[in-house]
Design an enzyme around this catalytic site. Structure first.
Site, PDB file in Angstrom:
ATOM      1  N   ARG A 171      -4.463  10.262   7.676  1.00 38.99           N
ATOM      2  CA  ARG A 171      -3.993  11.598   7.307  1.00 38.99           C
ATOM      3  C   ARG A 171      -5.012  12.356   6.457  1.00 38.99           C
ATOM      4  NH1 ARG A 171       1.010  13.779   7.614  1.00 38.99           N
ATOM      5  NH2 ARG A 171       2.031  11.756   7.835  1.00 38.99           N
ATOM      6  N   HIS A 217      -5.116   0.102   9.727  1.00 39.12           N
ATOM      7  CA  HIS A 217      -5.414   0.241   8.303  1.00 39.12           C
ATOM      8  C   HIS A 217      -6.164  -0.977   7.770  1.00 39.12           C
ATOM      9  CE1 HIS A 217      -4.124   0.815   3.946  1.00 39.12           C
ATOM     10  NE2 HIS A 217      -4.553   2.012   4.268  1.00 39.12           N
ATOM     11  N   TYR A 236     -11.785   3.643  -7.364  1.00 34.19           N
ATOM     12  CA  TYR A 236     -10.670   2.813  -6.923  1.00 34.19           C
ATOM     13  C   TYR A 236     -10.983   1.352  -7.248  1.00 34.19           C
ATOM     14  CZ  TYR A 236      -8.719   6.539  -3.892  1.00 34.19           C
ATOM     15  OH  TYR A 236      -8.169   7.691  -3.393  1.00 34.19           O
ATOM     16  N   ARG A 239       1.484   0.252  -8.812  1.00 30.35           N
ATOM     17  CA  ARG A 239       0.991   1.504  -9.368  1.00 30.35           C
ATOM     18  C   ARG A 239       1.929   2.672  -9.097  1.00 30.35           C
ATOM     19  NH1 ARG A 239      -3.287   3.415  -5.980  1.00 30.35           N
ATOM     20  NH2 ARG A 239      -1.854   4.975  -5.197  1.00 30.35           N
ATOM     21  N   HIS A 241      -5.847  -0.072  -6.744  1.00 25.34           N
ATOM     22  CA  HIS A 241      -5.697   0.041  -5.296  1.00 25.34           C
ATOM     23  C   HIS A 241      -5.668  -1.309  -4.591  1.00 25.34           C
ATOM     24  CE1 HIS A 241      -6.937   1.494  -1.156  1.00 25.34           C
ATOM     25  NE2 HIS A 241      -6.026   2.379  -1.470  1.00 25.34           N
TER      26      HIS A 241
END
Length: 724
Positions: free
Chosen positions: A420, A450, A483, A579, A607
């Site tokens: 996205r 992913h 990250y 998180r 992350h």
């Protein structure tokens, strides 16, 4: 508080939930409201006195960017469901319409809080010589400078637009920012309504000449109002307002598209024209001007938010000045692992010596780039396979893959077009790779890929050796600076075979069988998690030590949450570091007495995804089962994406994950918020207290275990020695 103190402290007294509701939807928090709670924690850092001033401004900007994306994606989807009459409840039992009402209330409070924080930050900035001016505060010298700046830098890109029957209301794109004007001609008082889009190609805050070392800025909209006479000669300002729109950013792709890349290009153009879902407008707007804008944009009153203050808070990131290092986090240079230095930069030699886990950004992401650069130039390398979900515009990863392909190596790149807001960038990268001669595949139409995997096949003597990289984060060298993620390098043959099977699945739809150290979604990752949680519950029922430590960005998958509830009921002690979104309700009597949840929001964006099972020995333990993953525990990750869950068996790497990374996260006080049974978060300790343990500082100061070279790792603080 030490890590041992945190883990040995009794779990808080459980809150009561009516017995009839323990098994009902109220055992879950609402996903959308939980996300808003996360953004409240980001906002909280904008007023945390322990955070440097300009970093607080950055946090405020981030919170605004987050909220924009939340509206364009999540709220847009809920609104579409509500308008279609869909009453299907979310996991917590609320319908789309009920959720929208609660979101609207909370988001409006959040927007007002942002304005209040900005008012205070602005005063602190002024005390430090950083000033945001209004037209009334300009000097004659400023006026001269600004007229020249306006004519040379701004005027050529403006598009003033009259609003009348001959000039239809123009299209305002997503995040578009405009001035709406009521003008009056000086000669005959003839009225004119007009729009003046504020160009995104020009800095939002115009820097003025410095005076006595101070930094002075004027908002671009103020500059435009100052020069209306040059834009609309002969007219005067009879009333104006500013407004900003957010549009539905969902992307629809035809299922039977013959050319997936071309279909995505068309869909991106459609996205640009999505319906307006929220408009913010300055509170002094003339009534007729406001009505015109609302009518032309097709927004209802409940989709309009009047703001007293600054529109476009996300743009405040422009005021985070590199010149004022004293108001930023202390500088930090990521480390090059000692083992790589011992081998004079040779990544293959360093990996051959032993599996290696790098913790970014504390260990530099340049090692991942070096791994692929070396592969591209090494004549003994035959093939490279790579997944690409998000990467930078001028990606050194893509450059290395192109170089390898041009050198005649077999290069296969899985480019995920459905990432996205990165769809257009990924289309560009795929075209670039194809031109270089790489095999570019796009995975599945209905599943996002992913997983973060890279393999390099190298001839060594009469053997072919597969070097594999498994990551928890994207192959993106820019975000890798902020990250926290893990990079696991190995030449273990079984892990190489697993990776090859996953690539075959992505390119040839051949469902992998006989995976040795890997679970993947949507095939068996969720079932592996649930069975591992259940196994821990069996250890507890048998009277053996039973613990689970897990770290992720979000937890929403109902079946996984119910498995955790069942494990808690069996006596498993569960510590979660989440998180962002968490739908699990901790500390509920008879449901989650043994579950604690904390969220870390600080200098770096947490992350990495990790899960550790005590395996009948408690935690920490050399016999624990330890995994890293690309997947959060969400429905989309476990059911509708290709993700990896990699078991770590190397003893040093396991010790690094359990005794260093997870231990420090659980010990953190300075940046931690504890989730309460009612859904609110409270700081673990008051930021005004004395010295607090900060896991980010700890990682900056202590090298990772598996990256240590000949010096060994005996001097690295471990679980028992983690102190404030």
């Amino acid at each position: 508080m030490t890590n041992a103190d945190y883990l040995s402290a009794p779990f808080p007294d459980a809150a009561e939930l009516p017995e009839s509701e323990v098994g009902g939807p109220k055992r879950y928090f609402n996903r959308e409201l939980s996300w808003l709670a996360f953004n409240w924690r980001v906002v909280e850092e904008a007023r945390n006195p322990r955070v440097p001033l300009l970093e607080r401004v950055r946090f405020l900007s981030i919170s605004a960017t987050n909220l924009d994306e939340f509206y364009t994606v999540r709220v847009a989807g809920l609104r579409e469901l509500a308008r279609a009459g869909n009453t299907m409840p979310a996991a917590d039992g609320r319908s789309p319409t009920e959720q929208l009402v609660l979101i609207n209330e909370d988001a409006r409070r959040l927007l007002q809080s942002q304005q209040g924080i900005w008012t205070k930050l602005k005063k602190e900035l002024e005390a430090e010589g950083i000033t945001l001016l209004t037209r009334a505060k300009l000097t004659r010298r400023d006026h001269r400078f600004l007229e020249d700046y306006f004519l040379s830098q701004v005027f050529p890109v403006l598009s003033p637009l009259a609003i009348d029957p001959a000039h239809p209301f123009p299209f305002i794109p997503n995040t578009g920012f405009c001035l709406a004007l009521q003008l009056e001609r000086a000669s005959d008082q003839r009225a004119l309504q007009a729009l003046l889009p504020i160009p995104a190609q020009v800095a939002r805050f115009v820097p003025l000449p410095a005076e006595d070392g101070e930094f002075r800025f004027l908002p671009l909209e103020e500059l435009l109002l100052l020069h209306l006479g040059l834009i609309f000669p002969g007219y005067r300002d009879a009333g104006h307002c500013a407004f900003r729109v957010l549009r539905d950013s969902d992307l629809e792709v035809e299922d039977e598209a013959e050319d997936l890349v071309r279909e995505f290009e068309v869909a991106l153009k459609r996205r640009r024209r999505g319906e307006v879902i929220r408009m913010t407008i300055t509170s002094h707007a003339p009534d007729d001007l406001r009505e015109t804008v609302m009518k032309e944009l097709g927004v209802s009153p409940d989709e309009v938010i009047e703001m007293r203050g600054l529109l476009g808070v996300a743009d405040l990131k422009e005021l985070v000045l590199d010149q004022r290092r004293d108001l930023l986090w202390p500088s930090f240079t990521p480390r090059v692992p000692e083992r790589v230095q011992d081998h004079e930069g040779d990544m293959f030699a360093a990996i051959r010596q032993k599996d290696m886990l790098l913790h970014h950004p504390y260990e530099t992401f340049d090692m991942v780039i070096r791994f692929l650069d070396q592969a591209a130039r090494d004549p003994n390398v035959l093939a490279i396979k790579q997944t690409l979900y998000r990467t930078s515009r001028d990606s050194p990863i893509v450059s290395a893959l192109c170089e390898a392909a041009e050198a005649g190596k077999s290069v296969t790149a899985l480019v995920e077009l459905k990432a996205r807001f990165d769809e257009a960038a990924n289309i560009r990268q795929s075209r670039r790779l194809e031109r270089a001669g790489a095999h570019v595949v796009y995975g599945f139409l209905h599943l996002k890929t992913h997983a973060k995997i890279s393999t390099v096949v190298r001839r060594e003597g009469d053997q072919l050796v597969t070097y594999t990289h498994y990551g928890t984060g994207n192959y993106h060298p820019i975000t890798a600076r902020i990250y926290t993620d893990l990079s696991f390098f190995t030449c273990d043959a079984s892990l190489g075979r697993d990776a090859t099977k996953v690539f075959n699945y992505l390119s040839g739809y051949a469902q992998p069988e006989g995976l040795e150290n890997l679970a993947i979604s949507p095939i068996n990752l969720k079932s592996r998690l649930i069975s591992s949680i259940a196994a821990e519950a069996e250890h507890a029922r048998a009277g053996r030590p039973a613990e689970i430590w897990a770290k992720m960005n979000a937890l929403t998958e109902p079946e996984v949450i119910d498995a955790l509830y069942a494990a808690s009921g069996a006596g498993v002690k569960i510590n979660l570091v989440i998180r962002g979104i968490c739908n699990l309700r901790p500390g509920i009597k008879g449901l989650s007495d043994n579950i604690r949840v904390k969220s870390i929001v600080g200098r770096f964006l947490e992350h990495s995804r990790i899960v550790c099972f005590g395996n009948g020995h408690g935690l920490p333990s050399d016999l624990a089962r330890v995994y890293i993953s690309s997947a959060d525990w969400m429905e989309r990750n476990l059911n509708r994406r290709v993700e990896t869950l990699v078991e770590i068996k190397n003893r040093t790497v396991k010790e690094q994950i359990v005794g260093q990374i997870m231990a420090a996260n659980l010990a953190d006080e300075a940046q931690s918020f504890l989730l309460q049974p009612d859904g609110h978060y409270i700081r673990q300790l008051n930021p005004a207290d004395g010295a607090l343990f900060n896991c980010h500082r700890f990682f900056m100061e202590n090298p990772s275990l598996s990256g240590r070279g000949s010096a060994g790792a005996a001097d690295v603080p471990q679980l028992a020695r983690l102190k404030t």
